[in-house]
Scaffold this active site. Structure first.
Site, mmCIF file in Angstrom:
data_model
loop_
_atom_site.group_PDB
_atom_site.id
_atom_site.type_symbol
_atom_site.label_atom_id
_atom_site.label_comp_id
_atom_site.label_asym_id
_atom_site.label_seq_id
_atom_site.Cartn_x
_atom_site.Cartn_y
_atom_site.Cartn_z
ATOM 1 N N CYS A 257 8.704 -3.431 0.492
ATOM 2 C CA CYS A 257 7.559 -3.038 -0.331
ATOM 3 C C CYS A 257 7.405 -1.505 -0.401
ATOM 4 C CB CYS A 257 6.303 -3.758 0.155
ATOM 5 S SG CYS A 257 5.050 -3.845 -1.135
ATOM 6 N N HIS B 224 7.398 -9.233 1.718
ATOM 7 C CA HIS B 224 7.292 -8.960 3.160
ATOM 8 C C HIS B 224 7.845 -10.092 4.020
ATOM 9 C CE1 HIS B 224 4.644 -5.372 3.020
ATOM 10 N NE2 HIS B 224 4.189 -5.908 1.891
ATOM 11 N N GLU C 155 8.749 -9.987 6.957
ATOM 12 C CA GLU C 155 8.270 -9.824 8.339
ATOM 13 C C GLU C 155 6.932 -10.525 8.575
ATOM 14 O OE1 GLU C 155 8.257 -7.621 6.019
ATOM 15 O OE2 GLU C 155 6.387 -6.486 6.036
HETATM 16 N N1 GLN Z 1 1.042 -0.674 -3.166
HETATM 17 C C1 GLN Z 1 1.730 0.006 -2.109
HETATM 18 C C2 GLN Z 1 2.389 1.287 -2.617
HETATM 19 O O1 GLN Z 1 2.483 1.476 -3.785
HETATM 20 C C3 GLN Z 1 2.776 -0.866 -1.456
HETATM 21 C C4 GLN Z 1 2.130 -2.061 -0.826
HETATM 22 C C5 GLN Z 1 2.902 -2.681 0.307
HETATM 23 O O2 GLN Z 1 3.758 -2.058 0.926
HETATM 24 N N2 GLN Z 1 2.563 -3.894 0.633
HETATM 25 O O3 GLN Z 1 2.792 2.086 -1.850
#
Ligand code: GLN
Length: 189
Positions: free
Chosen positions: A78, A170, A172
């Site tokens: 992410c 995610h 994890e």
């Molecule tokens: N929205 C976050 C970003 O743009 C990422 C969200 C996440 O890592 N779950 O950095």
């Protein structure tokens, strides 16, 4: 094997717990010298702008870029995927920029800030992984050297470019360790 987990910000504890369950030694990474002796690095989810500001100030992003270009395996989830990306739409935020993808932050929309979906990853067998998406970026396109390992609604959600892998979700946060084990194989090779 020793895996470094970037502990600047985000859900690094969950990655460390997953690795410990797999009997892998972990080490928190904040500074360039912390990279000494690691066989691979995980960049967790969280907030990519914060990660970028602090990681750049500590010199970690420059050090990581250099080590990744030399072949160090890295796995970003992410926000971790965002900071690995070469192109972040409408943003000049700091990044490592080694993964040839175009990401659009928060593009699954605010209404659905968070959702789960079954993700089929042919390389990991027939059983899907449960994708947990939390204000996830959309990968809009990938460069030639990037392999798409899984998609959702026609958009890549798990990609690999050599020693670099990234998911917009995610793993994890689930009990399924297959993606982490896939990364550990890269670290062994
Ligand atoms: N929205 C976050 C970003 O743009 C990422 C969200 C996440 O890592 N779950 O950095």
């Amino acid at each position: 094997m020793l895996i470094g987990v970037v502990t600047i910000q985000g859900d690094f504890t969950e990655h460390m717990n997953m690795l410990q369950r797999l009997n892998v030694q972990t080490k928190g990474i904040r500074l360039p010298e912390d990279l000494e002796g690691v066989d691979g690095v995980i960049i967790p989810g969280g907030e990519s702008t914060t990660l970028g500001i602090v990681g750049t100030r500590y010199g970690l992003f420059d050090a990581l870029r250099e080590r990744i270009e030399e072949g160090l395996p890295v796995f970003g989830t992410c926000a971790g995927a965002i900071v690995l990306a070469k192109t972040i739409l409408e943003s000049d935020q700091p990044r490592i920029g080694v993964l040839d993808i175009v990401v659009n932050r928060n593009a699954y929309g605010r209404q659905k800030d968070s959702f789960e979906a079954d993700i089929y990853v042919p390389k990991l067998g027939e059983l899907p992984v449960r994708g947990v998406f939390i204000r996830a970026p959309v990968i809009e396109s990938v460069g030639e050297g990037v392999e798409v390992l899984a998609e959702l609604d026609g958009k890549p959600v798990f990609v690999q470019q050599g020693n670099v892998i990234a998911t917009t979700f995610h793993p994890e946060l689930t009990d399924d360790s297959r993606i982490h084990r896939y990364f550990l194989q890269l670290c062994q090779g």
